[in-house]
Design a protein around this motif. Structure first.
Motif, PDB file in Angstrom:
ATOM      1  N   VAL A 153       0.843  -1.189   0.000  1.00 27.43           N
ATOM      2  CA  VAL A 153       0.000   0.000   0.000  1.00 27.43           C
ATOM      3  C   VAL A 153       0.882   1.244   0.000  1.00 27.43           C
ATOM      4  CG1 VAL A 153      -2.003  -1.034   1.130  1.00 27.43           C
ATOM      5  CG2 VAL A 153      -0.140  -0.119   2.526  1.00 27.43           C
ATOM      6  N   THR A 154       0.289   2.354  -0.409  1.00 30.27           N
ATOM      7  CA  THR A 154       0.961   3.646  -0.348  1.00 30.27           C
ATOM      8  C   THR A 154       0.301   4.466   0.753  1.00 30.27           C
ATOM      9  OG1 THR A 154       1.420   3.571  -2.717  1.00 30.27           O
ATOM     10  CG2 THR A 154       1.618   5.704  -1.631  1.00 30.27           C
ATOM     11  N   CYS A 155       1.113   4.950   1.690  1.00 25.35           N
ATOM     12  CA  CYS A 155       0.590   5.709   2.824  1.00 25.35           C
ATOM     13  C   CYS A 155       1.078   7.156   2.737  1.00 25.35           C
ATOM     14  CB  CYS A 155       1.024   5.064   4.137  1.00 25.35           C
ATOM     15  SG  CYS A 155       0.560   3.316   4.259  1.00 25.35           S
ATOM     16  N   TYR A 156       0.205   8.087   3.128  1.00 22.69           N
ATOM     17  CA  TYR A 156       0.449   9.512   2.941  1.00 22.69           C
ATOM     18  C   TYR A 156       0.397  10.259   4.268  1.00 22.69           C
ATOM     19  CZ  TYR A 156      -0.629   8.597  -2.009  1.00 22.69           C
ATOM     20  OH  TYR A 156      -0.641   8.106  -3.297  1.00 22.69           O
ATOM     21  N   GLY A 157       1.131  11.385   4.336  1.00 16.93           N
ATOM     22  CA  GLY A 157       1.037  12.225   5.521  1.00 16.93           C
ATOM     23  C   GLY A 157       1.734  13.561   5.348  1.00 16.93           C
ATOM     24  N   TYR A 158       1.222  14.574   6.018  1.00 12.80           N
ATOM     25  CA  TYR A 158       1.874  15.874   6.131  1.00 12.80           C
ATOM     26  C   TYR A 158       2.646  15.903   7.449  1.00 12.80           C
ATOM     27  CZ  TYR A 158      -0.929  18.061   2.410  1.00 12.80           C
ATOM     28  OH  TYR A 158      -1.489  18.408   1.212  1.00 12.80           O
ATOM     29  N   GLY A 159       3.672  16.744   7.528  1.00 13.56           N
ATOM     30  CA  GLY A 159       4.361  16.873   8.809  1.00 13.56           C
ATOM     31  C   GLY A 159       5.771  17.357   8.651  1.00 13.56           C
ATOM     32  N   ALA A 160       6.574  17.168   9.705  1.00 13.54           N
ATOM     33  CA  ALA A 160       7.968  17.584   9.659  1.00 13.54           C
ATOM     34  C   ALA A 160       8.744  16.699   8.701  1.00 13.54           C
ATOM     35  CB  ALA A 160       8.577  17.519  11.053  1.00 13.54           C
ATOM     36  N   GLU A 161       9.794  17.261   8.106  1.00 19.04           N
ATOM     37  CA  GLU A 161      10.549  16.504   7.116  1.00 19.04           C
ATOM     38  C   GLU A 161      11.779  15.828   7.693  1.00 19.04           C
ATOM     39  OE1 GLU A 161      13.290  20.140   5.277  1.00 19.04           O
ATOM     40  OE2 GLU A 161      11.510  19.444   4.226  1.00 19.04           O
ATOM     41  N   ASP A 162      12.131  16.158   8.936  1.00 19.07           N
ATOM     42  CA  ASP A 162      13.319  15.547   9.519  1.00 19.07           C
ATOM     43  C   ASP A 162      13.225  15.632  11.033  1.00 19.07           C
ATOM     44  OD1 ASP A 162      15.719  14.286   9.649  1.00 19.07           O
ATOM     45  OD2 ASP A 162      16.915  15.949   8.881  1.00 19.07           O
ATOM     46  N   VAL A 163      13.964  14.771  11.707  1.00 21.88           N
ATOM     47  CA  VAL A 163      14.009  14.750  13.163  1.00 21.88           C
ATOM     48  C   VAL A 163      15.453  14.952  13.604  1.00 21.88           C
ATOM     49  CG1 VAL A 163      14.215  12.234  13.188  1.00 21.88           C
ATOM     50  CG2 VAL A 163      13.449  13.415  15.243  1.00 21.88           C
ATOM     51  N   GLY A 164      15.635  15.767  14.623  1.00 24.48           N
ATOM     52  CA  GLY A 164      16.974  16.033  15.134  1.00 24.48           C
ATOM     53  C   GLY A 164      17.217  15.376  16.476  1.00 24.48           C
ATOM     54  N   GLY A 165      17.950  16.050  17.333  1.00 22.39           N
ATOM     55  CA  GLY A 165      18.311  15.479  18.619  1.00 22.39           C
ATOM     56  C   GLY A 165      17.303  15.784  19.709  1.00 22.39           C
ATOM     57  N   ALA A 166      17.645  15.359  20.920  1.00 17.20           N
ATOM     58  CA  ALA A 166      16.793  15.609  22.081  1.00 17.20           C
ATOM     59  C   ALA A 166      16.837  17.092  22.441  1.00 17.20           C
ATOM     60  CB  ALA A 166      17.257  14.756  23.254  1.00 17.20           C
ATOM     61  N   CYS A 167      15.759  17.566  23.088  1.00 14.51           N
ATOM     62  CA  CYS A 167      15.693  18.982  23.430  1.00 14.51           C
ATOM     63  C   CYS A 167      14.745  19.213  24.592  1.00 14.51           C
ATOM     64  CB  CYS A 167      15.224  19.799  22.222  1.00 14.51           C
ATOM     65  SG  CYS A 167      13.544  19.370  21.663  1.00 14.51           S
ATOM     66  N   THR A 168      14.910  20.349  25.214  1.00 12.78           N
ATOM     67  CA  THR A 168      13.943  20.836  26.195  1.00 12.78           C
ATOM     68  C   THR A 168      13.348  22.164  25.727  1.00 12.78           C
ATOM     69  OG1 THR A 168      15.746  21.862  27.458  1.00 12.78           O
ATOM     70  CG2 THR A 168      15.021  19.654  28.142  1.00 12.78           C
ATOM     71  N   THR A 169      14.110  22.910  24.898  1.00 10.52           N
ATOM     72  CA  THR A 169      13.623  24.136  24.270  1.00 10.52           C
ATOM     73  C   THR A 169      14.172  24.181  22.847  1.00 10.52           C
ATOM     74  OG1 THR A 169      15.495  25.573  24.824  1.00 10.52           O
ATOM     75  CG2 THR A 169      13.771  25.314  26.513  1.00 10.52           C
ATOM     76  N   SER A 170      13.624  25.084  22.026  1.00  7.75           N
ATOM     77  CA  SER A 170      14.085  25.190  20.648  1.00  7.75           C
ATOM     78  C   SER A 170      15.534  25.648  20.548  1.00  7.75           C
ATOM     79  CB  SER A 170      13.177  26.147  19.867  1.00  7.75           C
ATOM     80  OG  SER A 170      11.891  25.580  19.693  1.00  7.75           O
ATOM     81  N   ALA A 171      16.048  26.253  21.623  1.00 10.38           N
ATOM     82  CA  ALA A 171      17.447  26.670  21.627  1.00 10.38           C
ATOM     83  C   ALA A 171      18.386  25.471  21.562  1.00 10.38           C
ATOM     84  CB  ALA A 171      17.737  27.498  22.881  1.00 10.38           C
ATOM     85  N   ASP A 172      17.884  24.288  21.917  1.00  9.80           N
ATOM     86  CA  ASP A 172      18.696  23.075  21.858  1.00  9.80           C
ATOM     87  C   ASP A 172      18.773  22.492  20.455  1.00  9.80           C
ATOM     88  OD1 ASP A 172      18.997  23.190  24.643  1.00  9.80           O
ATOM     89  OD2 ASP A 172      17.169  22.019  24.972  1.00  9.80           O
ATOM     90  N   CYS A 173      17.983  23.038  19.525  1.00 10.81           N
ATOM     91  CA  CYS A 173      17.860  22.452  18.186  1.00 10.81           C
ATOM     92  C   CYS A 173      18.716  23.198  17.166  1.00 10.81           C
ATOM     93  CB  CYS A 173      16.402  22.470  17.739  1.00 10.81           C
ATOM     94  SG  CYS A 173      15.275  21.583  18.830  1.00 10.81           S
ATOM     95  N   ALA A 174      19.086  22.485  16.117  1.00  5.54           N
ATOM     96  CA  ALA A 174      19.846  23.088  15.031  1.00  5.54           C
ATOM     97  C   ALA A 174      18.988  24.077  14.265  1.00  5.54           C
ATOM     98  CB  ALA A 174      20.352  21.993  14.091  1.00  5.54           C
ATOM     99  N   ALA A 175      19.630  24.901  13.453  1.00  2.18           N
ATOM    100  CA  ALA A 175      18.914  25.892  12.649  1.00  2.18           C
ATOM    101  C   ALA A 175      17.873  25.207  11.768  1.00  2.18           C
ATOM    102  CB  ALA A 175      19.895  26.672  11.785  1.00  2.18           C
ATOM    103  N   GLY A 176      16.673  25.762  11.736  1.00  9.26           N
ATOM    104  CA  GLY A 176      15.597  25.200  10.938  1.00  9.26           C
ATOM    105  C   GLY A 176      14.760  24.180  11.673  1.00  9.26           C
ATOM    106  N   PHE A 177      15.196  23.780  12.873  1.00  4.76           N
ATOM    107  CA  PHE A 177      14.462  22.819  13.688  1.00  4.76           C
ATOM    108  C   PHE A 177      13.853  23.540  14.892  1.00  4.76           C
ATOM    109  CE2 PHE A 177      17.140  20.177  11.209  1.00  4.76           C
ATOM    110  CZ  PHE A 177      16.611  18.898  11.212  1.00  4.76           C
ATOM    111  N   GLY A 178      12.799  22.979  15.418  1.00  2.00           N
ATOM    112  CA  GLY A 178      12.188  23.488  16.639  1.00  2.00           C
ATOM    113  C   GLY A 178      11.936  22.356  17.592  1.00  2.00           C
TER     114      GLY A 178
END
Length: 273
Positions: A153-178
């Protein structure tokens, strides 16, 4: 029935946007296993998925305050999505978008067994989309899940395009990630609809209500939490028809993805068409 009937074919037959569902907690009575994340609790489109066009399977984005899901048009005015996406009882909180055209909602329906794991709902649109009379919507079939096992089957979805590391705030994330603080991981948002091809396998907990996908597939594609309400579509090439056979429910990010099976929701969806 309005624009599609029950197909008599024996064997045939999301995603949240970057912000996790802030309109309310996912229902606690939606069945899940320890360590399993209901799709509304995290966010990610099909990992390594291929960009898709909404008209391939009549896929829509369902927006509500602070979040969004994926859904499937089964007629010009009815959208099938996950019941746990329908966290608000206020009609004005929902907007359904297809290829840039938006519609408001006039009715919210949840499957009567949504609290028992049949995680499916319907949104009725205030104004139908202006499709032509020859528009083909995914068909909904009343048939056992057993007939789906081993099918691709082909499955579809909208959403984020990538996952980064662990975080507690967006300041912990790389540029372009939240940071999605509900799960403690960084995600990179996108508005692109994505798809992946998967093989259906049996769900060991209840193979009448759910099925799972054999993940990751050969391309490394994995439906991850966040594809809420997105469809799995079976294409019957012999008849040139497409069939909605599953609705995204949950997953564990790595080794399995669970979908509510047509066996559990088809009769109800057809009765409300």
């Amino acid at each position: 029935m309005s624009q599609h009937g029950i197909a008599t074919l024996g064997a045939v037959f999301s995603a949240f946007s970057f912000v996790a569902c802030m309109a309310g907690e996912a229902p606690q009575d939606v069945d899940r296993e320890p360590g399993e994340e209901v799709v509304s609790e995290a966010e990610q489109a099909i990992k390594n998925g291929t960009p898709a066009s909404p008209d391939e399977a009549m896929v829509v984005r369902v927006r509500l305050p602070g979040a969004s899901c994926t859904g499937t048009l089964i007629s010009s005015s009815r959208v099938v999505t996950a019941a746990h996406c329908l966290v608000s009882n206020t009609l004005g909180d929902y907007t359904v978008t297809y290829s840039g055209a938006a519609r408001s909602v006039s009715q919210i329906l949840k499957h009567p067994s949504a609290s028992s794991g049949v995680d499916v709902g319907i949104l009725v649109l205030s104004t139908p989309f202006s499709f032509g009379p020859l528009t083909e919507y995914p068909q909904v079939n009343v048939a056992d899940t057993d007939g789906l096992i081993g099918m691709e089957v082909t499955c579809y979805g909208y959403g984020a395009e990538d996952v980064g590391g662990a975080c507690t705030t967006s300041a912990d994330c790389a540029a372009g990630f939240g940071c999605n603080t509900s799960v403690g991981w960084c995600y990179k948002p996108t508005t692109t609809l994505r798809k992946g091809d998967f093989t259906i396998i049996s769900d060991p907990n209840d193979d009448d209500i759910w099925f799972r996908l054999d993940v990751p597939n050969a391309s490394g594609q994995i439906p991850l939490p966040g594809d809420s309400g997105g469809p799995c579509i079976l294409e019957n090439t012999s008849f040139g028809t497409k069939h909605l056979v599953g609705v995204t429910k949950a997953g564990n990010n790595t080794s399995y993805s669970r979908y509510t099976s047509r066996e559990a929701f088809a009769s109800w969806v057809l009765a409300n068409d």
